[in-house]
Design a protein around this motif. Structure first.
Motif, PDB file in Angstrom:
ATOM      1  N   VAL A   1      -3.202  -3.078  -0.014  1.00  8.79           N
ATOM      2  CA  VAL A   1      -2.143  -3.980  -1.176  1.00  8.79           C
ATOM      3  C   VAL A   1      -1.769  -3.175  -2.208  1.00  8.79           C
ATOM      4  CG1 VAL A   1      -2.532  -5.823  -2.871  1.00  8.79           C
ATOM      5  CG2 VAL A   1      -3.768  -6.216  -0.522  1.00  8.79           C
ATOM      6  N   HIS A   2      -2.509  -2.178  -2.919  1.00  4.61           N
ATOM      7  CA  HIS A   2      -2.088  -1.460  -3.866  1.00  4.61           C
ATOM      8  C   HIS A   2      -0.743  -0.489  -3.319  1.00  4.61           C
ATOM      9  CE1 HIS A   2      -2.669   1.294  -7.375  1.00  4.61           C
ATOM     10  NE2 HIS A   2      -2.061   2.361  -6.452  1.00  4.61           N
ATOM     11  N   GLU A   3      -1.006   0.197  -2.166  1.00  2.00           N
ATOM     12  CA  GLU A   3       0.052   0.778  -1.718  1.00  2.00           C
ATOM     13  C   GLU A   3       1.105   0.122  -1.550  1.00  2.00           C
ATOM     14  OE1 GLU A   3      -0.163   3.852  -2.365  1.00  2.00           O
ATOM     15  OE2 GLU A   3      -2.383   3.672  -2.622  1.00  2.00           O
ATOM     16  N   ALA A   4       1.174  -0.922  -0.824  1.00  2.00           N
ATOM     17  CA  ALA A   4       2.530  -1.996  -0.455  1.00  2.00           C
ATOM     18  C   ALA A   4       3.023  -2.210  -1.611  1.00  2.00           C
ATOM     19  CB  ALA A   4       1.647  -3.059   0.068  1.00  2.00           C
ATOM     20  N   ALA A   5       2.084  -2.436  -2.979  1.00  2.00           N
ATOM     21  CA  ALA A   5       2.881  -2.740  -4.246  1.00  2.00           C
ATOM     22  C   ALA A   5       3.790  -1.671  -4.666  1.00  2.00           C
ATOM     23  CB  ALA A   5       1.879  -3.005  -5.357  1.00  2.00           C
ATOM     24  N   HIS A   6       3.351  -0.246  -4.258  1.00  2.00           N
ATOM     25  CA  HIS A   6       4.415   0.607  -4.744  1.00  2.00           C
ATOM     26  C   HIS A   6       5.503   0.455  -4.104  1.00  2.00           C
ATOM     27  CE1 HIS A   6       1.876   3.174  -7.309  1.00  2.00           C
ATOM     28  NE2 HIS A   6       0.971   3.468  -6.519  1.00  2.00           N
ATOM     29  N   GLN A   7       5.839  -0.187  -3.137  1.00  2.00           N
ATOM     30  CA  GLN A   7       7.097  -0.488  -2.437  1.00  2.00           C
ATOM     31  C   GLN A   7       8.148  -1.124  -3.370  1.00  2.00           C
ATOM     32  OE1 GLN A   7       8.063   1.009   0.536  1.00  2.00           O
ATOM     33  NE2 GLN A   7       6.026   1.786   0.472  1.00  2.00           N
TER      34      GLN A   7
ATOM     35  N   ASP B   1       4.387   2.736 -12.657  1.00  2.00           N
ATOM     36  CA  ASP B   1       4.051   2.440 -11.277  1.00  2.00           C
ATOM     37  C   ASP B   1       2.564   2.043 -10.993  1.00  2.00           C
ATOM     38  OD1 ASP B   1       4.329   5.458 -11.489  1.00  2.00           O
ATOM     39  OD2 ASP B   1       3.133   5.275  -9.496  1.00  2.00           O
ATOM     40  N   GLU B   2       1.736   2.970 -11.389  1.00  2.00           N
ATOM     41  CA  GLU B   2       0.102   2.965 -11.030  1.00  2.00           C
ATOM     42  C   GLU B   2      -0.171   1.645 -11.767  1.00  2.00           C
ATOM     43  OE1 GLU B   2      -0.786   3.973  -8.515  1.00  2.00           O
ATOM     44  OE2 GLU B   2       0.260   5.972  -8.362  1.00  2.00           O
ATOM     45  N   SER B   3      -0.208   1.317 -12.986  1.00  2.00           N
ATOM     46  CA  SER B   3      -0.730   0.263 -13.565  1.00  2.00           C
ATOM     47  C   SER B   3      -0.092  -1.068 -13.206  1.00  2.00           C
ATOM     48  CB  SER B   3      -0.473   0.278 -15.149  1.00  2.00           C
ATOM     49  OG  SER B   3      -1.155   1.510 -15.697  1.00  2.00           O
TER      50      SER B   3
ATOM     51  N   ILE C   1      -5.163   4.744 -16.731  1.00  2.00           N
ATOM     52  CA  ILE C   1      -3.856   4.267 -15.773  1.00  2.00           C
ATOM     53  C   ILE C   1      -4.369   3.343 -15.159  1.00  2.00           C
ATOM     54  CG2 ILE C   1      -2.022   5.087 -14.491  1.00  2.00           C
ATOM     55  CD1 ILE C   1      -1.761   5.871 -17.127  1.00  2.00           C
ATOM     56  N   TYR C   2      -5.323   3.352 -14.369  1.00  2.00           N
ATOM     57  CA  TYR C   2      -5.717   2.314 -13.057  1.00  2.00           C
ATOM     58  C   TYR C   2      -6.732   1.361 -13.909  1.00  2.00           C
ATOM     59  CZ  TYR C   2      -4.011   5.747  -9.885  1.00  2.00           C
ATOM     60  OH  TYR C   2      -3.442   6.363  -9.029  1.00  2.00           O
ATOM     61  N   GLY C   3      -7.324   1.323 -15.022  1.00  2.00           N
ATOM     62  CA  GLY C   3      -7.959   0.542 -15.595  1.00  2.00           C
ATOM     63  C   GLY C   3      -7.414  -0.100 -16.872  1.00  2.00           C
TER      64      GLY C   3
ATOM     65  N   VAL D   1      -1.494   6.860  -0.335  1.00  2.00           N
ATOM     66  CA  VAL D   1      -0.593   7.243  -1.116  1.00  2.00           C
ATOM     67  C   VAL D   1       0.814   6.704  -0.495  1.00  2.00           C
ATOM     68  CG1 VAL D   1       0.810   9.473  -1.539  1.00  2.00           C
ATOM     69  CG2 VAL D   1      -1.687   9.724  -0.751  1.00  2.00           C
ATOM     70  N   GLU D   2       1.652   6.482  -1.386  1.00  2.00           N
ATOM     71  CA  GLU D   2       2.643   5.741  -1.389  1.00  2.00           C
ATOM     72  C   GLU D   2       3.998   6.519  -0.847  1.00  2.00           C
ATOM     73  OE1 GLU D   2       1.318   6.161  -4.004  1.00  2.00           O
ATOM     74  OE2 GLU D   2       2.965   6.251  -5.606  1.00  2.00           O
ATOM     75  N   TYR D   3       4.869   6.258  -0.082  1.00  2.00           N
ATOM     76  CA  TYR D   3       6.074   6.645   0.343  1.00  2.00           C
ATOM     77  C   TYR D   3       7.194   5.558   0.438  1.00  2.00           C
ATOM     78  CZ  TYR D   3       3.180  10.598   1.219  1.00  2.00           C
ATOM     79  OH  TYR D   3       2.369  11.497   0.976  1.00  2.00           O
TER      80      TYR D   3
HETATM   81 ZN   LIG Z   1      -0.737   4.101  -6.575  1.00  2.00          ZN
END
Ligand SMILES: [Zn+2]
Length: 540
Positions: A395-401, A418-420, A476-478, A362-364
């Motif tokens: 990597v995925h959560e880092a990308a949310h930064q 944000d997710e895709s 959304i993720y695919g 989970v991202e913050y």
């Molecule tokens: Zn995400």
């Protein structure tokens, strides 16, 4: 090699959007009991010298002079003082401190009890009407009442005067009626006291707000401003499947009192720490940031690494240090790749904390949580090594930064933004770090997600609520990241790469929507992308 990557990556992030919990009945709005003496916040002590009298005074606006507003009572920093936030930003990001004059400023103090299951606090918010029309109300989310906890608010004041308030939507929203409409550019000070009970079982939205296994995960634990945009106030409760926050970039000064034996990880940077008896007092500054998050535990050990101007901190249980170290290596590579492809990571600190969350991650802002289940590098989930999950999740959560924190979006109504894009960014990480075989393996995992809902051509541009069951993950993720790659092919890779870099120049610290994304992309390809968006994104 290719087959290995395919097999190992195929099952990635299966858990990410599939483990929502049974809905918890709305909690009652607690009566206005005073905070327990055991967790009464200690009065703030001055944290800095008084403001320099020779410094430039804030410029009064025509509507409301800053000097007429009540002075801060929880911190000695002035409402407009951005200096505390400088230490949290790399040099090239610091000019933003002079460029967001209307951003909300949160002054927040709170104290947590010894069991890490309740807190009491006070909040003062310096709020500017950044909209084009007068506002007659302001709304705050009381997210603990949505997430299985219990939040009570009392003593709500506007510029020091008792405010008219109402609780809405099962106590998840606090409505504050303004005595006079707040004109565009006008400012008010909103203050309140609050108490929060933290659930001791993982609740809805993947257990993001809970104290479990002596680890306190404080997601959205304070009264949090709602967003007003061209659709009005956004106060609808989030679906259990997705992220819950849609927020403007803000500035947070936070003073936390915690048991002396816990280690805390938060958004922003720590300015002070001192110990008094069995308590510790911590002061943080975070901003610009859309949220302030904290996780804390007496079980945490910390390993760190420096990348350029940024310190990476990885918090995990002592027996899982190998996982914590692997996270550092992955995050360092991701920051380098995304910094080169998108924009420099703006903060001087990025924390990665392991919690019992039921999501993989989970991202913050400035911090993210990975589930601690994947930190044992000798373990696996249904045959897929934890190491693979830990790398892809990090990597995925880092990308949310970049996709959520630096450029914001309405995570409830346009989650693809944000997710895709974070999924597409994860593909870029595998491509840049390991080459095309690894990237192909990850790409096939995206295809597999969409395959699981029979490659249904459901638009990716819908709200989280519009995707029942496995559709949220599949679309959304695919399908979402497959669209982004289709878009890159359609625009030409060079034009697309330039577009993404410009995206972070044009929209940094702002909120983007689908039309803003499309319009900037069209400028870069000098083409009309409407047909493509109609095939993949638009509902009609
Ligand atoms: Zn995400």
């Amino acid at each position: 090699m290719k087959r290995t990557w395919f097999l190992t990556i195929l099952l990635l992030i299966l858990l990410a959007a599939c483990q929502s919990q049974t809905a918890v009945a709305p909690t009652p709005f607690p009566t206005a009991a005073p905070p327990s003496p055991a967790i009464q916040p200690t009065l703030p002590k001055p944290t800095t010298p008084p403001p320099d009298p020779t410094s430039e005074p804030a410029t009064p606006t025509p509507e409301t002079a800053v000097s007429l507003l009540p002075a801060p009572t929880l911190f000695t920093y002035g409402w407009d003082d951005r200096e505390p936030f400088r230490a949290g930003l790399i040099a090239s990001a610091q000019p933003i401190l002079d460029q967001l004059p209307g951003a909300p400023v949160y002054h927040l103090i709170f104290a947590v009890d010894d069991a890490l299951t309740s807190l009491a606090g006070q909040l003062e918010v310096y709020y500017t009407n950044q909209e084009k029309q007068p506002l007659d109300r302001v709304y705050f989310h009381l997210f603990p009442n949505l997430l299985g906890g219990e939040m009570g608010v009392e003593n709500v004041r506007l510029n020091g005067e008792t405010a008219v308030t109402a609780a809405q939507l099962n106590q998840t929203i606090l409505e504050i009626t303004l005595a006079d409409p707040l004109l565009p550019g006008g400012q008010i000070i909103i203050s309140m006291d609050f108490t929060t009970q933290i659930p001791t079982e993982s609740g809805r939205n993947y257990g993001i707000f809970a104290t479990v296994d002596e680890i306190m995960a404080l997601s959205h634990f304070y009264p949090m401003l709602a967003v007003f945009d061209d659709e009005g106030w956004h106060i609808a409760p989030a679906s259990e499947s997705g992220d819950v926050v849609y927020a403007d970039s803000s500035f947070f000064l936070v003073r936390a009192t915690l048991p002396a034996d816990v280690t805390a990880a938060t958004s922003g940077v720590r300015l002070e720490r001192d110990f008094v008896d069995d308590r510790q007092h911590l002061v943080y500054a975070a901003g610009p940031a859309r949220d302030f998050y904290m996780a804390a535990s007496s079980r945490y050990e910390l390993v760190s690494q420096t990348v350029g101007e940024t310190t990476l901190n990885s918090f995990a249980l002592a027996e899982l240090e190998d996982g914590a170290t692997a996270v550092l290596d992955t995050a360092a590579a991701a920051l380098e790749i995304y910094g080169r492809r998108f924009a420099p990571y703006p903060y001087t600190e990025l924390d990665i904390v392991s919690t019992p969350t039921l999501a993989l991650g989970v991202e913050y802002p400035g911090i993210f949580a990975n589930t601690l289940n994947i930190y044992n590098l000798n373990g696996d989930i249904r045959g897929t090594p934890n190491a693979i999950y830990l790398e892809s999740t990090t990597v995925h959560e880092a990308a949310h930064q970049w996709f959520y924190s630096l450029v914001g979006n309405d995570q409830l109504n346009e989650p693809w933004l944000d997710e895709s894009l974070a999924q597409y960014a994860t593909w870029l990480y595998y491509l840049d770090r390991y080459g095309s075989d690894a990237a192909d393996g990850f790409y096939q995992s995206l295809e597999s997600r969409w395959d699981r809902i029979d490659r249904a051509e459901i638009p990716i541009g819908q709200p989280v609520d519009a995707y029942p069951g496995a559709e949220y993950s599949g679309i959304i993720y695919g399908r979402g990241p497959l669209f982004v790659r289709e878009l890159a092919d359609s625009m030409g890779q060079t034009a697309f790469d330039d577009f993404l870099r410009d995206y972070f120049v044009a929209f940094q610290w702002q909120i983007v929507d689908t039309e803003g994304f499309k319009s900037l992309a069209e400028q870069h390809c000098d083409c009309d992308l409407t047909d493509l968006f109609q095939r993949w994104v638009y509902t009609q």
